[in-house]
Design a protein around this motif. Sequence first.
Motif, PDB file in Angstrom:
ATOM      1  N   VAL A  99      73.044   2.780  55.335  1.00 38.49           N
ATOM      2  CA  VAL A  99      72.041   3.456  56.165  1.00 38.49           C
ATOM      3  C   VAL A  99      71.269   2.440  56.996  1.00 38.49           C
ATOM      4  O   VAL A  99      71.019   2.649  58.180  1.00 38.49           O
ATOM      5  N   LEU A 100      70.892   1.326  56.387  1.00 42.12           N
ATOM      6  CA  LEU A 100      70.167   0.302  57.132  1.00 42.12           C
ATOM      7  C   LEU A 100      71.023  -0.310  58.231  1.00 42.12           C
ATOM      8  O   LEU A 100      70.517  -0.689  59.284  1.00 42.12           O
ATOM      9  N   HIS A 101      72.301  -0.404  58.004  1.00 45.37           N
ATOM     10  CA  HIS A 101      73.178  -1.024  58.980  1.00 45.37           C
ATOM     11  C   HIS A 101      73.527  -0.083  60.130  1.00 45.37           C
ATOM     12  O   HIS A 101      73.563  -0.494  61.290  1.00 45.37           O
ATOM     13  N   LYS A 102      73.781   1.183  59.827  1.00 48.60           N
ATOM     14  CA  LYS A 102      74.298   2.114  60.832  1.00 48.60           C
ATOM     15  C   LYS A 102      73.222   2.930  61.543  1.00 48.60           C
ATOM     16  O   LYS A 102      73.357   3.235  62.712  1.00 48.60           O
ATOM     17  N   ARG A 103      72.195   3.319  60.862  1.00 51.87           N
ATOM     18  CA  ARG A 103      71.216   4.236  61.436  1.00 51.87           C
ATOM     19  C   ARG A 103      69.995   3.478  61.938  1.00 51.87           C
ATOM     20  O   ARG A 103      69.181   3.014  61.152  1.00 51.87           O
ATOM     21  N   GLU A 104      69.881   3.403  63.227  1.00 55.95           N
ATOM     22  CA  GLU A 104      68.741   2.684  63.813  1.00 55.95           C
ATOM     23  C   GLU A 104      67.424   3.395  63.532  1.00 55.95           C
ATOM     24  O   GLU A 104      66.407   2.764  63.306  1.00 55.95           O
ATOM     25  N   ARG A 105      67.448   4.746  63.555  1.00 54.95           N
ATOM     26  CA  ARG A 105      66.218   5.509  63.336  1.00 54.95           C
ATOM     27  C   ARG A 105      65.655   5.317  61.936  1.00 54.95           C
ATOM     28  O   ARG A 105      64.452   5.260  61.734  1.00 54.95           O
ATOM     29  N   MET A 106      66.514   5.237  60.942  1.00 54.97           N
ATOM     30  CA  MET A 106      66.072   5.155  59.558  1.00 54.97           C
ATOM     31  C   MET A 106      65.793   3.715  59.110  1.00 54.97           C
ATOM     32  O   MET A 106      65.204   3.505  58.063  1.00 54.97           O
ATOM     33  N   GLN A 111      62.901  -0.160  55.653  1.00 52.74           N
ATOM     34  CA  GLN A 111      62.280  -1.478  55.553  1.00 52.74           C
ATOM     35  C   GLN A 111      60.846  -1.357  55.050  1.00 52.74           C
ATOM     36  O   GLN A 111      60.406  -2.132  54.202  1.00 52.74           O
ATOM     37  N   VAL A 112      60.121  -0.365  55.546  1.00 50.04           N
ATOM     38  CA  VAL A 112      58.740  -0.161  55.105  1.00 50.04           C
ATOM     39  C   VAL A 112      58.707   0.275  53.637  1.00 50.04           C
ATOM     40  O   VAL A 112      57.914  -0.239  52.844  1.00 50.04           O
TER      41      VAL A 112
END
Length: 182
Positions: A99-106, A111-112
């Motif tokens: 998810v961190l790698h593919k989805r820019e929105r998420m 990270q937060v």
Amino acid sequence: MSRRRTAALPTSVALLFLLPAGALFAVFVLYPMATALTYSLFSWRGTAQEAFVGLDNFVTLLTTEPYRSQLPRAFAHNGLLFAGAMVVQNSVGLLLAYVLHKRERMRRLFQVLYTMPYLVSPLVVGYLWSLLLSPLFGPVNAALRAVGLESGAPPRRGGPPTPHWGGGGGSARAGGGVTRPV
């Protein structure tokens, strides 16, 4: 396309980098395992070591009830727990990495959420220490006064003996990021 060659570390330098990890592994893993093995070769009465019995403890474990019937269940339970933990932990970790790698929105949200415990816990600890050490109602000062150590309990902040200019518990972090009147 030509590949760039990287210089390999000399073996002695590589071993030097591995030495601290090897020492920690030896002290905290290998030594306790060897000690446990040697302990298993003796008979014990509570915490007092008695006579050397060799492999008799293992023979007892494998041939005497209830150990003989419970041992396979214990190993099966540990195996299931290990496999389940590995599957769940690795699956969740891989999913979050994807998810961190593919989805820019998420990406920013994850990270937060990941860094929030690291950022908030020092604030909470600082605030709790300021409450514990409060000259007005802190339990540390109350305990010192209760046992007759009034001199060990600091006076109220901002008084003549201890001027306190910031009013925020010593730092912005300990004060929750804001200065408060004393």
